[in-house]
Design a protein around this motif. Sequence first.
Motif, PDB file in Angstrom:
ATOM      1  N   GLY A 143       0.827  -1.202   0.000  1.00  0.00           N
ATOM      2  CA  GLY A 143       0.000   0.000   0.000  1.00  0.00           C
ATOM      3  C   GLY A 143       0.859   1.247   0.000  1.00  0.00           C
ATOM      4  O   GLY A 143       2.024   1.230  -0.321  1.00  0.00           O
ATOM      5  N   SER A 144       0.253   2.404   0.349  1.00  0.00           N
ATOM      6  CA  SER A 144       0.979   3.654   0.377  1.00  0.00           C
ATOM      7  C   SER A 144       1.924   3.676   1.567  1.00  0.00           C
ATOM      8  O   SER A 144       1.609   3.194   2.642  1.00  0.00           O
ATOM      9  CB  SER A 144      -0.009   4.815   0.464  1.00  0.00           C
ATOM     10  OG  SER A 144      -0.871   4.633   1.571  1.00  0.00           O
ATOM     11  N   SER A 145       3.117   4.239   1.359  1.00  0.00           N
ATOM     12  CA  SER A 145       4.118   4.286   2.408  1.00  0.00           C
ATOM     13  C   SER A 145       3.884   5.490   3.294  1.00  0.00           C
ATOM     14  O   SER A 145       3.161   6.417   2.942  1.00  0.00           O
ATOM     15  CB  SER A 145       5.511   4.347   1.785  1.00  0.00           C
ATOM     16  OG  SER A 145       5.631   5.493   0.968  1.00  0.00           O
ATOM     17  N   CYS A 146       4.534   5.490   4.438  1.00  0.00           N
ATOM     18  CA  CYS A 146       4.414   6.577   5.403  1.00  0.00           C
ATOM     19  C   CYS A 146       5.736   7.327   5.452  1.00  0.00           C
ATOM     20  O   CYS A 146       6.803   6.713   5.426  1.00  0.00           O
ATOM     21  CB  CYS A 146       4.070   6.005   6.776  1.00  0.00           C
ATOM     22  SG  CYS A 146       3.617   7.269   7.993  1.00  0.00           S
ATOM     23  N   PRO A 147       5.723   8.663   5.506  1.00  0.00           N
ATOM     24  CA  PRO A 147       6.970   9.417   5.602  1.00  0.00           C
ATOM     25  C   PRO A 147       7.770   8.971   6.818  1.00  0.00           C
ATOM     26  O   PRO A 147       7.198   8.677   7.874  1.00  0.00           O
ATOM     27  CB  PRO A 147       6.494  10.870   5.739  1.00  0.00           C
ATOM     28  CG  PRO A 147       5.131  10.874   5.144  1.00  0.00           C
ATOM     29  CD  PRO A 147       4.544   9.539   5.445  1.00  0.00           C
ATOM     30  N   PRO A 148       9.085   8.900   6.704  1.00  0.00           N
ATOM     31  CA  PRO A 148       9.903   8.419   7.828  1.00  0.00           C
ATOM     32  C   PRO A 148       9.787   9.269   9.080  1.00  0.00           C
ATOM     33  O   PRO A 148       9.995   8.781  10.185  1.00  0.00           O
ATOM     34  CB  PRO A 148      11.327   8.450   7.254  1.00  0.00           C
ATOM     35  CG  PRO A 148      11.264   9.393   6.099  1.00  0.00           C
ATOM     36  CD  PRO A 148       9.890   9.262   5.530  1.00  0.00           C
ATOM     37  N   SER A 149       9.448  10.547   8.925  1.00  0.00           N
ATOM     38  CA  SER A 149       9.349  11.429  10.080  1.00  0.00           C
ATOM     39  C   SER A 149       7.946  11.467  10.672  1.00  0.00           C
ATOM     40  O   SER A 149       7.694  12.238  11.590  1.00  0.00           O
ATOM     41  CB  SER A 149       9.769  12.853   9.690  1.00  0.00           C
ATOM     42  OG  SER A 149       8.996  13.318   8.604  1.00  0.00           O
ATOM     43  N   CYS A 150       7.051  10.662  10.154  1.00  0.00           N
ATOM     44  CA  CYS A 150       5.646  10.687  10.604  1.00  0.00           C
ATOM     45  C   CYS A 150       5.210   9.308  11.073  1.00  0.00           C
ATOM     46  O   CYS A 150       5.919   8.316  10.915  1.00  0.00           O
ATOM     47  CB  CYS A 150       4.735  11.171   9.478  1.00  0.00           C
ATOM     48  SG  CYS A 150       5.177  12.789   8.798  1.00  0.00           S
ATOM     49  N   GLN A 151       4.024   9.273  11.626  1.00  0.00           N
ATOM     50  CA  GLN A 151       3.412   8.021  12.044  1.00  0.00           C
ATOM     51  C   GLN A 151       2.049   7.902  11.366  1.00  0.00           C
ATOM     52  O   GLN A 151       1.244   8.826  11.409  1.00  0.00           O
ATOM     53  CB  GLN A 151       3.238   7.985  13.566  1.00  0.00           C
ATOM     54  CG  GLN A 151       2.546   6.729  14.070  1.00  0.00           C
ATOM     55  CD  GLN A 151       2.291   6.775  15.571  1.00  0.00           C
ATOM     56  OE1 GLN A 151       2.654   7.739  16.229  1.00  0.00           O
ATOM     57  NE2 GLN A 151       1.660   5.738  16.088  1.00  0.00           N
ATOM     58  N   CYS A 152       1.817   6.792  10.721  1.00  0.00           N
ATOM     59  CA  CYS A 152       0.549   6.563  10.029  1.00  0.00           C
ATOM     60  C   CYS A 152      -0.297   5.582  10.833  1.00  0.00           C
ATOM     61  O   CYS A 152       0.189   4.522  11.247  1.00  0.00           O
ATOM     62  CB  CYS A 152       0.795   6.016   8.623  1.00  0.00           C
ATOM     63  SG  CYS A 152       1.616   7.198   7.526  1.00  0.00           S
ATOM     64  N   THR A 153      -1.530   5.949  11.049  1.00  0.00           N
ATOM     65  CA  THR A 153      -2.438   5.113  11.815  1.00  0.00           C
ATOM     66  C   THR A 153      -3.835   5.245  11.216  1.00  0.00           C
ATOM     67  O   THR A 153      -4.013   5.881  10.179  1.00  0.00           O
ATOM     68  CB  THR A 153      -2.436   5.531  13.305  1.00  0.00           C
ATOM     69  OG1 THR A 153      -3.301   4.665  14.028  1.00  0.00           O
ATOM     70  CG2 THR A 153      -2.900   6.967  13.462  1.00  0.00           C
TER      71      THR A 153
END
Length: 301
Positions: free
Chosen positions: A74-84
């Motif tokens: 799926g779509s990736s999450c920026p390394p400096s962020c948290q995806c939930t």
Amino acid sequence: MPCHIPSTHRFPPAMGEALQERRGAALLPRSCCSHRGIASSHAELAGCKMTLTTTPAASVAQAFFCLLLCVPWGSSCPPSCQCTERAGAKAVLCSSRHLEEIPKDIPKDAVFLKLDANSITRIPSNAFRHLSHLEELDLSRNAIEKIDRAAFKGVAAGLRTLDLSSNRIRSIPKEALLALNAKLRLANNPWHCECALQEVLWEARLDPDSVQDITCHTAPREEYVGKPLLQVLDAGVNFCSVRQRTTDVAMFITMFGWFAMVIVYVICYVRHNREDTCKHVDYLKSLPSTQGHAETTSTAL
């Protein structure tokens, strides 16, 4: 406990044959086969590799597919962020990450995006254009000073909440906000009270709980400084009419200048023609006297 490779992952025939070199279906450890096909840690990935068969062709193929399963599809999450997930929708949390610009790799399916408490100074054009599902955007408590006209292009239709409070915004192009249907929070910024801000206050959907905190940090007249913009407008002040009067004065001065130039040109033209006329008259006056002198000379001869 081992688990079968999910049926949603289709493999090329040649590699499928390699996986079937051993009897039975190809099996992978459960740590390599989470419900999203992503290894939860590097340790699990290492365990995945260690539990594979050691037959040369099969081991290479199985290791390759294990790595494929460990890559997010799926779509990736920026390394400096948290995806939930929040209420079944993707939320990207990038609060207090010392960011100086908006991340470029925000997932396209993000619905909630928090970029508050960072050091972002500018919102460039098309910064969120690829986020067509975005509904809530929090940019509060940054150092934003400049917002381009097309900063929110692409998210205007679906955006419901936009928080720009507690930044360093002095002015903002009205085109950037009036195209939005979102509820705006603009409080606690060093606003310069002018016509554009007045139009935003009249036409945009401002959060009623924060509108009283939109204060004039600077203004055309000193008496408005430090007062809530809403209070100044309620007193009958119209910043747009002030700008209109200024424009009218400028046009009057320009027209007066052109008129003065025409008058000067006419005066110079008339004066020049008068001098030429006088010279011509003097020349004509000299002609009869010259002819009379010639007749007197001929008579004497």
